[in-house]
Design an enzyme around this catalytic site. Structure first.
Site, PDB file in Angstrom:
ATOM      1  N   HIS A 185      48.047 156.525  33.061  1.00 54.64           N
ATOM      2  CA  HIS A 185      48.843 156.932  34.221  1.00 54.64           C
ATOM      3  C   HIS A 185      48.467 158.321  34.710  1.00 54.64           C
ATOM      4  CE1 HIS A 185      51.279 153.440  33.184  1.00 54.64           C
ATOM      5  NE2 HIS A 185      51.364 153.373  34.490  1.00 54.64           N
ATOM      6  N   ARG A 290      55.964 153.749  42.823  1.00 56.56           N
ATOM      7  CA  ARG A 290      56.255 153.799  41.378  1.00 56.56           C
ATOM      8  C   ARG A 290      57.504 154.655  41.175  1.00 56.56           C
ATOM      9  NH1 ARG A 290      50.299 153.778  40.884  1.00 56.56           N
ATOM     10  NH2 ARG A 290      49.700 152.185  39.391  1.00 56.56           N
ATOM     11  N   ARG A 326      59.139 149.564  43.583  1.00 59.53           N
ATOM     12  CA  ARG A 326      59.165 148.894  42.286  1.00 59.53           C
ATOM     13  C   ARG A 326      60.271 149.527  41.451  1.00 59.53           C
ATOM     14  NH1 ARG A 326      54.046 149.212  38.393  1.00 59.53           N
ATOM     15  NH2 ARG A 326      54.763 151.337  38.074  1.00 59.53           N
ATOM     16  N   GLU A 424      51.763 141.008  35.964  1.00 61.15           N
ATOM     17  CA  GLU A 424      50.961 141.885  35.097  1.00 61.15           C
ATOM     18  C   GLU A 424      51.009 141.461  33.642  1.00 61.15           C
ATOM     19  OE1 GLU A 424      52.259 145.943  35.797  1.00 61.15           O
ATOM     20  OE2 GLU A 424      54.341 145.339  35.901  1.00 61.15           O
ATOM     21  N   ASN A 447      46.062 146.737  36.214  1.00 58.59           N
ATOM     22  CA  ASN A 447      45.900 147.694  35.106  1.00 58.59           C
ATOM     23  C   ASN A 447      46.522 147.114  33.838  1.00 58.59           C
ATOM     24  OD1 ASN A 447      45.142 149.230  37.283  1.00 58.59           O
ATOM     25  ND2 ASN A 447      47.061 150.355  37.387  1.00 58.59           N
ATOM     26  N   ASP A 448      47.750 146.637  33.972  1.00 58.90           N
ATOM     27  CA  ASP A 448      48.392 146.045  32.803  1.00 58.90           C
ATOM     28  C   ASP A 448      47.872 144.636  32.529  1.00 58.90           C
ATOM     29  OD1 ASP A 448      50.129 147.886  31.554  1.00 58.90           O
ATOM     30  OD2 ASP A 448      51.357 147.865  33.366  1.00 58.90           O
ATOM     31  N   ARG A 458      45.327 149.986  27.255  1.00 59.45           N
ATOM     32  CA  ARG A 458      44.719 150.708  28.377  1.00 59.45           C
ATOM     33  C   ARG A 458      44.681 152.216  28.138  1.00 59.45           C
ATOM     34  NH1 ARG A 458      49.319 150.097  33.173  1.00 59.45           N
ATOM     35  NH2 ARG A 458      48.478 151.954  34.152  1.00 59.45           N
ATOM     36  N   CYS A 495      47.956 145.430  43.515  1.00 65.94           N
ATOM     37  CA  CYS A 495      48.312 146.850  43.615  1.00 65.94           C
ATOM     38  C   CYS A 495      47.778 147.645  42.425  1.00 65.94           C
ATOM     39  CB  CYS A 495      49.813 147.045  43.767  1.00 65.94           C
ATOM     40  SG  CYS A 495      50.756 146.499  42.350  1.00 65.94           S
TER      41      CYS A 495
HETATM   42  C1  PEP Z   1      49.433 147.822  37.103  1.00 63.12           C
HETATM   43  O1  PEP Z   1      49.765 147.600  35.936  1.00 63.12           O
HETATM   44  O2  PEP Z   1      48.363 147.432  37.607  1.00 63.12           O
HETATM   45  C2  PEP Z   1      50.324 148.610  37.978  1.00 63.12           C
HETATM   46  C3  PEP Z   1      50.118 148.707  39.270  1.00 63.12           C
HETATM   47  O3  PEP Z   1      51.356 149.250  37.375  1.00 63.12           O
HETATM   48  P1  PEP Z   1      51.184 150.610  36.536  1.00 63.12           P
HETATM   49  O4  PEP Z   1      49.764 151.060  36.651  1.00 63.12           O
HETATM   50  O5  PEP Z   1      52.160 151.581  37.097  1.00 63.12           O
HETATM   51  O6  PEP Z   1      51.551 150.171  35.162  1.00 63.12           O
HETATM   52 MG    MG Z   2      51.779 148.044  35.323  1.00 57.66          MG
END
Ligand code: PEP
Ligand code: MG
Length: 540
Positions: A185, A290, A326, A424, A447-448, A458, A495
């Site tokens: 993050h 976020r 979100r 996710e 990402n998740d 990650r 996203c």
């Molecule tokens: C993701 O997981 O791709 C996402 C957009 O959420 P975050 O990166 O805030 O976990």
């Molecule tokens: Mg996420």
């Protein structure tokens, strides 16, 4: 000159002095070898310094997060002059305590008194007293309380998301998070703030204040750059600025491919301020707010009113364009000290996202009411994170309906919202057909999804090479989600960071994604990419 290779996290060239952020684990000595009068003088000097820091923080956070959220620092500055606190410090100093321990002990005493009062407002001030005491103790022990307030390139072993939120971007030209992975993050924040950034390199303590060039494009840090390196860096900075101007000029042209397919290009933001940058870069809506960033970098939960103001500011800044909020996605690396978050063995697989909200319904309702109230001022969608079952989604929706009823009963205006879910978790992909029947849109958090698909944390830099964002497993998940979403009449979007990868723009559009949501700093590049493509087949 020394050249060190690192992993590029965010592109761009930064030139400036190095500033190293140390996090000290040392505990101050309880008793002092100085006299109480000498310790008192140290305490008074620290108090003046704390007051200056708080004033500065109030100003910087007021620009970034809005006046109401910045008021917290004003409250803490007022506490510095509280006679009960000052008297308590004095009592401990007279007992021979060091100034560091006296302020911490006095902070605890005052916090205990506040926590014992029936008044909810006074009780909530206990965290402020503690935070203030910590700030004073840090100043006394020569530590930096907030990071990044010195102009230049900041190097830190790792920054928590809360520390990253506290960065003063006006003075920060580059960021190096030694241990962070490029999908953490903190990396996402560096991209959102458009600060050239690297990760995964070791530093020497004598680099402090040395001149450096951070090359976020090629992944290098140069300490004491020679003339040629410096000239090249300044030259490339200029080229980037020229390129930026050219891209800005392309904003006049519609966001569609050469063969006429329009694409919704949205922005990912964490604060209302970022919405303004997103608009300047031509976004057509906010695809991911976020909201947890409103909770980070502070000591108390934002009230419903504070949240309402932040959402309302965003929706007004977007001037009729869609804003997707979100709901709170805390847990995993996003730890919020003042929330009830027990330590977990595997936090990424723990009580995060919607799981946390459903088990803390009052907190969840407070946020949903704030969102619904802000929706009276412009189009808002609410989106739920980390969903892994249809039941979770239904439970969240029914709490939303309860909040609507509650607002009605109290005569408080609110607006209708569209509902979406993040995709996710692998479970959400497999259940995408059923989830799609419950909502208006699906948005894939790559990402998740990548970390859960590959069973690879990650946050773990050692697994970076495994985390191939073009992994066929992820691509199959994406294709299936788009297909199911469309089959049941949903808009589908991405996203996660993958949406900002220009090499993926064509494949994602060919899979049928309607929305790409990227950080404000990636908007112009992805827009230009879309404008240069020919899909060659209709979007499904
Ligand atoms: C993701 O997981 O791709 C996402 C957009 O959420 P975050 O990166 O805030 O976990
Ligand atoms: Mg996420």
């Amino acid at each position: 000159m020394i050249a060190i290779a690192g992993k590029p996290v965010h592109s761009g060239i930064a030139v400036g002095p190095i500033h190293i952020h140390h996090r000290s684990n040392q505990h101050p000595a309880q008793f002092s070898s100085l006299t109480p009068q000498e310790e008192w003088a140290r305490y008074r000097r620290a108090s003046i310094q704390a007051s200056e820091q708080l004033l500065q923080l109030q100003e910087t956070s007021s620009c970034r997060l809005g006046k109401d959220l910045a008021a917290i620092f004003q409250v803490q500055a007022a506490l510095l002059d509280d006679p009960d606190f000052i008297e308590a410090v004095n009592v401990y100093l007279q007992r021979g305590f060091s100034a560091e321990c006296a302020v911490l002990a006095a902070g605890e005493d005052c916090a205990a008194i506040l926590l014992a009062t029936p008044d909810g407002y006074m009780r909530s001030r206990a965290v402020d007293v503690r935070d203030l005491a910590r700030r004073l103790a840090n100043i006394l022990s020569g530590e930096i309380h907030t990071v990044g307030n010195t102009p230049g390139i900041l190097i830190a072993d790792d920054l928590s998301p809360s520390e990253a939120v506290g960065l003063d971007t006006r003075s920060l030209v580059g960021l190096i998070s030694c241990q962070g992975s490029s999908n953490s993050h903190t990396a996402i924040l560096a991209r959102a703030m458009d600060i050239p950034s690297l990760s995964g390199l070791n530093y020497e303590s004598d680099w402090e204040n040395k001149m450096a060039v951070l090359d976020g494009d090629r992944g290098y840090l140069y300490i004491d750059p020679d003339e040629a390196t410096l000239a090249d860096a300044l030259n490339r900075q200029q080229q980037r600025q020229d390129q930026h101007k050219l891209l800005l000029a392309k904003l006049k042209e519609p966001c569609r491919t050469l063969d006429g397919h329009s694409v919704r290009l949205y922005a990912n933001i964490g604060t209302p301020r970022e919405a303004i940058a997103a608009c300047e870069n031509g976004c057509q809506g906010i695809g991911l707010f976020r909201s947890e960033y409103l909770y980070l970098g502070r000591d108390t939960c934002p009230t419903e009113e504070e949240q309402f103001i932040a959402y309302q500011q965003t929706v007004l800044a977007m001037n009729g364009m869609k804003v997707t909020i979100r709901t709170l996605d805390v847990g995993a690396d996003k730890r919020v000290p003042y929330l009830d978050m027990p330590k977990e063995e595997n936090p990424a697989l723990g009580c995060r996202g919607i799981r946390y909200s459903l088990t803390h319904p009052e907190l969840f309702r407070q946020q949903l009411r704030a969102i619904l109230r802000a929706a009276a001022f412009g189009p808002i969608s609410v989106m739920f994170p980390m969903v892994s079952s249809v039941e979770e989604l239904r439970a969240a929706k029914s709490i939303l309906v309860e909040c609507q009823n509650e607002l009605d009963q109290n005569g408080i205006p609110w607006g209708a919202v569209n509902i979406g879910t993040m995709i996710e978790t692998p479970a959400a992909v497999i259940m995408a057909d059923q989830l799609a029947q419950e909502v208006n849109f699906l948005s894939v958090g790559t990402n998740d999804l990548l970390q859960y698909a590959l069973a690879a944390d990650r946050m773990n830099p050692a697994l970076e090479s495994l985390m191939d964002p073009h992994h066929p497993a992820l691509l199959r998940f994406l294709r299936y989600t788009a297909e199911m979403g469309h089959r049941y009449g949903c808009l589908v979007g991405v996203c996660g960071e993958l949406a900002a990868d220009p090499d993926m723009t064509l494949p994602l559009l060919q899979m049928g994604f309607d929305v790409l949501s990227v950080s404000p700093s990636a908007l112009l590049t992805i827009r230009e990419k879309i404008q240069s493509l020919t899909l060659g087949q209709p979007i499904a």
